[in-house]
Design a protein around this motif. Structure first.
Motif, mmCIF file in Angstrom:
data_model
loop_
_atom_site.group_PDB
_atom_site.id
_atom_site.type_symbol
_atom_site.label_atom_id
_atom_site.label_comp_id
_atom_site.label_asym_id
_atom_site.label_seq_id
_atom_site.Cartn_x
_atom_site.Cartn_y
_atom_site.Cartn_z
ATOM 1 N N THR A 92 0.965 -0.974 0.228
ATOM 2 C CA THR A 92 0.066 0.145 0.091
ATOM 3 C C THR A 92 0.956 1.069 -0.152
ATOM 4 O OG1 THR A 92 -1.471 -1.279 1.600
ATOM 5 C CG2 THR A 92 -1.968 1.057 1.141
ATOM 6 N N TYR A 93 0.814 1.937 -1.071
ATOM 7 C CA TYR A 93 1.490 3.231 -1.138
ATOM 8 C C TYR A 93 1.148 4.306 0.006
ATOM 9 C CZ TYR A 93 4.150 2.056 -5.385
ATOM 10 O OH TYR A 93 5.088 1.456 -6.225
ATOM 11 N N SER A 94 1.980 5.227 0.362
ATOM 12 C CA SER A 94 1.648 6.109 1.298
ATOM 13 C C SER A 94 0.284 6.742 1.142
ATOM 14 C CB SER A 94 2.805 7.079 1.359
ATOM 15 O OG SER A 94 3.263 7.870 0.341
ATOM 16 N N ASN A 95 -0.101 7.028 -0.349
ATOM 17 C CA ASN A 95 -1.372 7.655 -0.368
ATOM 18 C C ASN A 95 -2.548 6.832 -0.167
ATOM 19 O OD1 ASN A 95 -1.048 6.074 -2.670
ATOM 20 N ND2 ASN A 95 -1.193 7.488 -4.158
ATOM 21 N N HIS A 96 -2.256 5.440 0.449
ATOM 22 C CA HIS A 96 -3.493 4.630 0.635
ATOM 23 C C HIS A 96 -3.638 3.747 -0.727
ATOM 24 C CE1 HIS A 96 -3.458 6.190 4.721
ATOM 25 N NE2 HIS A 96 -3.743 7.657 4.358
ATOM 26 N N PHE A 97 -2.919 3.806 -1.640
ATOM 27 C CA PHE A 97 -3.265 3.073 -2.690
ATOM 28 C C PHE A 97 -2.801 1.663 -2.520
ATOM 29 C CE2 PHE A 97 -2.669 1.487 -7.155
ATOM 30 C CZ PHE A 97 -3.897 1.388 -7.557
ATOM 31 N N HIS A 98 -3.676 0.647 -2.595
ATOM 32 C CA HIS A 98 -3.448 -0.593 -2.617
ATOM 33 C C HIS A 98 -3.045 -1.320 -3.763
ATOM 34 C CE1 HIS A 98 -4.685 -4.467 -0.188
ATOM 35 N NE2 HIS A 98 -3.455 -4.392 -0.341
ATOM 36 N N ALA A 99 -1.659 -0.970 -4.122
ATOM 37 C CA ALA A 99 -1.203 -1.424 -5.341
ATOM 38 C C ALA A 99 -1.070 -2.799 -5.548
ATOM 39 C CB ALA A 99 0.001 -0.694 -5.559
ATOM 40 N N ILE A 100 -0.506 -3.587 -4.522
ATOM 41 C CA ILE A 100 -0.539 -5.075 -4.570
ATOM 42 C C ILE A 100 -1.308 -5.599 -3.681
ATOM 43 C CG2 ILE A 100 1.089 -7.049 -4.656
ATOM 44 C CD1 ILE A 100 1.733 -5.331 -6.810
ATOM 45 N N SER B 195 -0.855 -1.401 -18.024
ATOM 46 C CA SER B 195 -0.174 -0.679 -17.365
ATOM 47 C C SER B 195 -0.837 -0.067 -16.073
ATOM 48 C CB SER B 195 -0.154 0.588 -18.231
ATOM 49 O OG SER B 195 0.539 1.644 -17.560
ATOM 50 N N GLY B 196 -0.112 -0.030 -15.023
ATOM 51 C CA GLY B 196 -0.449 -0.018 -13.559
ATOM 52 C C GLY B 196 -0.933 -1.050 -12.784
ATOM 53 N N CYS B 197 -0.717 -2.084 -13.716
ATOM 54 C CA CYS B 197 -1.332 -3.504 -12.770
ATOM 55 C C CYS B 197 -0.236 -3.957 -11.603
ATOM 56 C CB CYS B 197 -1.262 -4.722 -13.781
ATOM 57 S SG CYS B 197 0.369 -5.195 -14.400
ATOM 58 N N GLY B 198 0.885 -3.275 -11.557
ATOM 59 C CA GLY B 198 1.766 -3.573 -10.329
ATOM 60 C C GLY B 198 3.151 -4.361 -10.921
ATOM 61 N N LYS B 199 3.457 -4.547 -11.874
ATOM 62 C CA LYS B 199 4.591 -5.085 -12.482
ATOM 63 C C LYS B 199 5.797 -4.634 -11.877
ATOM 64 C CE LYS B 199 4.017 -4.275 -16.812
ATOM 65 N NZ LYS B 199 2.736 -3.509 -16.861
ATOM 66 N N THR B 200 6.173 -3.270 -12.124
ATOM 67 C CA THR B 200 7.213 -2.605 -11.494
ATOM 68 C C THR B 200 7.151 -2.426 -10.179
ATOM 69 O OG1 THR B 200 6.998 -1.239 -13.493
ATOM 70 C CG2 THR B 200 8.739 -0.514 -11.926
ATOM 71 N N THR B 201 6.151 -2.395 -9.501
ATOM 72 C CA THR B 201 6.025 -2.470 -7.859
ATOM 73 C C THR B 201 6.597 -3.894 -7.167
ATOM 74 O OG1 THR B 201 4.182 -0.728 -8.052
ATOM 75 C CG2 THR B 201 4.861 -2.233 -5.698
ATOM 76 N N THR B 202 5.965 -4.948 -8.107
ATOM 77 C CA THR B 202 6.594 -6.073 -7.573
ATOM 78 C C THR B 202 7.940 -6.503 -7.841
ATOM 79 O OG1 THR B 202 4.522 -7.104 -8.325
ATOM 80 C CG2 THR B 202 6.123 -8.732 -8.155
#
Ligand code: ADP
Length: 387
Positions: free
Chosen positions: A10-18, A37-44
């Motif tokens: 969860t990013y600091s803006n409360h976005f639950h990315a993964i 795009s935006g599905c969370g690949k890079t975050t992972t």
């Protein structure tokens, strides 16, 4: 080996990315992450080298929790290649590649040897390139430097974030091929992020398909193409993509079962009868165990009719056949040379189990390509049931 256990972000803006990720990447495995795009690949990917800190769960490398490893130390032991290369403009190519060995305190001679070895490995002649600066190199050459730098300290794991994404198609394909060749000997554990499905299919041992921070399917290219987990995966891969990748289609899946076979001691007139009944102009000749012996054509029978007693006398023994584990690509390669345009498919014991014909190959592929063009959907049971 990389293990994700109930990992979320969860990013600091409360976005639950993964949402929750559970998976393993085996040592020496090449795994691609792909999704919209935006599905969370890079975050992972970035959670693996702690460029992004995961919120919950555990990430383990060879069983060791990465939270207990110093992040700087961790990153020095994980190769990282990104799209915009990230080379230092004021460092020479040699210095760029030698960066991690330098940070690790390698002595000069060992470092230089390693850098030159890597430059050879990625196809950059050291005498020509070592003292150049990044801006003097083409995009493809710079990306080779990026790959060499990631390999410099011989890390077990390499993370690659759309590494070939900014290159022109020909250079991209060249670098993909070279990396595949390198990977055959290096056997690194590679996590690769891409938005290019063809690239993922070509390079990966397994592909992870993500959507909205969730892993939808994590399978081999072949399994993904044949058994997409759901409608989204199927749409995402492209319903007809398997027909563009004949190397993933087994001949077993497109062959006609129950081919017209005959024993070698059959008389020509009986053979003709059988051909008529089966509406074919060839018979596959098998021995008493059902094993492939050769092919008899109506034309050969006709021209020798008066001179022979059994079909054995005109059987063409030197004929192509394929084992059932072969692919449609193998069939496409040999079909033009196969007499009468037919390829018997045999089991491991050489027992004839089916046949692929020029016509059936043509119908399978042309039908799907034509269908794609006109937006017509062909059902999968189309395959294997056509003559
Ligand atoms: P991908 O690589 O699949 O395109 P990312 O992993 O970059 O996706 O991003 C996943 C989601 O997280 C996206 O919706 C993105 O907008 C969001 N995101 C990424 N980085 C941040 C951040 N630093 N703060 C807030 N949201 C972020």
């Amino acid at each position: 080996m990389i293990t994700f256990e109930n990992v979320s972000k969860t990013y600091s803006n409360h976005f639950h990315a993964i949402k929750v990720l559970n998976f393993e990447v085996q040592t020496g495995e090449f795994v691609s992450f792909i999704g919209p795009s935006g599905c969370g690949k890079t975050t992972t990917m970035k959670m693996i080298n702690r460029l992004i800190k995961h919120t919950e769960g555990k990430i383990l490398i060879n069983g060791k929790d990465i939270s207990s490893i110093n992040p700087v130390e961790l990153r020095r032991n994980i190769g990282y290649v990104i799209q915009q290369i990230g080379l230092f403009p004021h460092y020479t190519i040699e210095e760029n590649i030698g960066l991690i060995p330098e940070l690790k305190g390698w002595d000069k001679i060992r470092k230089k040897q390693r850098v030159y070895e890597l430059m050879h490995m990625v196809g950059l002649e050291p005498d020509r390139f070592a003292r150049k600066y990044p801006k003097e190199l083409s995009g493809g050459q710079q990306q080779r430097v990026g790959v060499a730098r990631a390999l410099a300290a011989d890390p077990e794991i390499i993370l690659m974030d759309e590494p070939f994404g900014a290159l022109d198609p020909i250079t991209r394909e060249q670098l993909q091929d070279e990396f595949i060749r390198l990977q055959k000997t290096l056997k690194k554990t590679v996590v690769f992020v891409t938005h290019d499905m063809d690239e993922a299919l070509k390079m990966s041992d397994r592909i992870a398909i993500m959507k909205d921070g969730v892993l939808l399917q994590f399978d081999t290219p072949e399994k993904l193409l044949k058994q997409p987990a759901d409608g989204f995966v199927e749409e995402f891969i492209g319903k007809t993509r398997i027909y563009q990748n004949p190397e993933f289609i087994k001949v077993k899946d497109i062959m006609r079962d129950n081919p017209a076979v005959a024993a070698p001691d059959l008389t020509p007139s009986r053979a003709f009868n059988q051909m008529r009944q089966r509406r074919t102009d060839t018979l596959i000749v098998v021995n008493e165990n059902g094993q492939f012996e050769g092919i008899v054509s109506a034309y050969d029978l006709q021209s020798h009719m008066d001179k022979i007693l059994t079909i054995q006398e005109v059987v063409q023994e030197q004929h192509f056949y394929l084992e059932e584990s072969s692919t449609a690509q193998d069939a496409l390669i040999i079909i033009s040379e196969a007499k009468q345009g037919i390829i018997p498919i045999v089991s491991h014991e050489k027992v004839v189990i089916g046949v692929v014909t020029r016509a059936s190959l043509l119908t399978t592929f042309a039908g799907h390509w034509a269908g794609r063009k006109e937006g017509v959907q062909y059902e999968s049971d189309f395959v294997g049931t056509t003559p």
